[in-house]
Design an enzyme around this catalytic site. Structure first.
Site, short mmCIF file in Angstrom:
data_model
loop_
_atom_site.label_atom_id
_atom_site.label_comp_id
_atom_site.label_asym_id
_atom_site.label_seq_id
_atom_site.Cartn_x
_atom_site.Cartn_y
_atom_site.Cartn_z
NE ARG A 1 16.23 54.86 18.90
CZ ARG A 1 15.20 55.40 18.29
NH1 ARG A 1 15.19 56.71 18.06
NH2 ARG A 1 14.19 54.69 17.88
CB THR B 1 15.11 56.96 28.09
OG1 THR B 1 16.25 56.26 27.53
CG2 THR B 1 14.82 56.40 29.47
CG ASP C 1 15.59 48.26 14.59
OD1 ASP C 1 16.74 48.07 14.14
OD2 ASP C 1 15.36 48.47 15.79
CG ASP D 1 15.99 44.51 14.94
OD1 ASP D 1 17.03 44.05 15.45
OD2 ASP D 1 15.04 44.95 15.62
C1 PRP Z 1 19.54 52.90 15.37
C2 PRP Z 1 20.32 53.55 14.27
C3 PRP Z 1 20.99 54.70 14.98
C4 PRP Z 1 19.98 55.10 16.01
C5 PRP Z 1 19.29 56.34 15.56
O1 PRP Z 1 20.33 52.10 16.15
O2 PRP Z 1 21.20 52.68 13.62
O3 PRP Z 1 22.22 54.34 15.58
O4 PRP Z 1 19.03 54.01 16.10
O5 PRP Z 1 18.41 56.79 16.51
P1 PRP Z 1 18.60 58.19 17.28
O6 PRP Z 1 18.97 59.19 16.23
O7 PRP Z 1 17.26 58.43 17.88
O8 PRP Z 1 19.67 58.01 18.31
P2 PRP Z 1 19.73 51.18 17.32
O9 PRP Z 1 19.75 51.92 18.61
O10 PRP Z 1 18.43 50.61 16.89
O11 PRP Z 1 20.84 50.05 17.47
P3 PRP Z 1 21.23 48.89 16.43
O12 PRP Z 1 21.90 49.56 15.25
O13 PRP Z 1 22.17 48.06 17.22
O14 PRP Z 1 19.98 48.16 16.04
N1 URA Z 2 16.52 53.66 14.44
C1 URA Z 2 16.12 52.91 13.38
O1 URA Z 2 16.74 51.88 13.07
N2 URA Z 2 15.03 53.30 12.71
C2 URA Z 2 14.34 54.41 13.03
O2 URA Z 2 13.35 54.74 12.35
C3 URA Z 2 14.78 55.18 14.13
C4 URA Z 2 15.88 54.78 14.80
#
Ligand code: PRP
Ligand code: URA
Length: 209
Positions: free
Chosen positions: A104, A108, A200, A203
């Site tokens: 994400r 944005t 997160d 993370d």
């Molecule tokens: C997180 C999570 C989803 C997304 C959800 O990933 O694992 O994929 O956010 O958010 P949304 O419904 O608003 O799209 P992130 O973008 O943090 O990536 P990561 O798993 O690599 O940390």
């Molecule tokens: N992605 C995450 O990992 N946590 C949240 O709460 C939202 C998006």
């Protein structure tokens, strides 16, 4: 509207509460995601089709059940979805695994796709897309778009924590995709994080923050 189900098994709820705690270590977080994914996998595979098979027991011949020919694919949304794969594979070890890489944009909140690697016959498979978090729904929608573009038709989405906003958006964009979550939380905050959520997921799973 697409089908939506909260899997409220007591073991799942208990483990999810530990997962949410700020003090839970990366090691425990990873183990818990794996365990909850396995318990979710058990529930979401309830309607897999069966067929008759004739077998020989030590005593007699008998007609029993086995999983029908339908092939499965588990598709984690990277990174955090990776944490749910082994739990699913422990139940269906022969499933193929595809990967969709997405992050994400922090400003944005729009998802950006950076990798798609799927089994060649993805159009013939029952697909479980796995990602611990369904927040705005952007990542899930783009992942399903990507799969459908490649012919996939039979898709279920499995997460651990969902926000009402994301459920609504995914249901609107892909009403054919059944959504399963271990918890439906309250709302999204101004940064697009689920409240109360667990922070997160990527993370916490990989210890990157
Ligand atoms: C997180 C999570 C989803 C997304 C959800 O990933 O694992 O994929 O956010 O958010 P949304 O419904 O608003 O799209 P992130 O973008 O943090 O990536 P990561 O798993 O690599 O940390
Ligand atoms: N992605 C995450 O990992 N946590 C949240 O709460 C939202 C998006």
């Amino acid at each position: 509207m697409g089908k939506f189900q909260v899997i409220s098994h007591p073991l799942i709820q208990h483990k999810l509460s530990i997962l949410r705690r700020q003090t839970t270590s990366t090691k425990d977080f990873r183990e818990l995601v794996n365990e909850i994914a396995m318990l979710m996998g058990y529930e979401v595979s309830r309607d897999l089709p069966l067929e008759d098979v004739e077998i020989q027991t030590p005593v007699s011949k008998t007609v029993q059940k086995q999983l029908a020919g339908k092939k499965l694919a588990i598709v984690p949304i990277l990174r955090a979805g990776i944490g749910m794969v082994d739990g699913f594979l422990s139940l269906v070890p022969a499933a193929k695994v595809g990967h969709i890489g997405m992050y994400r944009d922090e400003e944005t909140l729009e998802p950006v796709e950076y990798l798609v690697k799927l089994p060649e016959d993805i159009d013939q498979r029952q697909i479980f897309v796995v990602d611990p978090m369904l927040a705005t729904g952007g990542s899930a929608i783009l992942a399903v778009d990507s799969l459908k573009k490649r012919g996939a038709a039979n898709i279920k989405f499995v997460c651990l924590v969902a926000a009402p906003e994301g459920v609504k958006k995914l249901q609107g964009a892909h009403p054919d995709v059944e959504i399963f979550t271990a918890a439906l939380d309250d709302h999204l905050n101004e940064h697009g994080y689920i409240v109360p959520g667990l922070g997160d997921a990527g993370d916490r799973l990989f210890g990157t923050k």
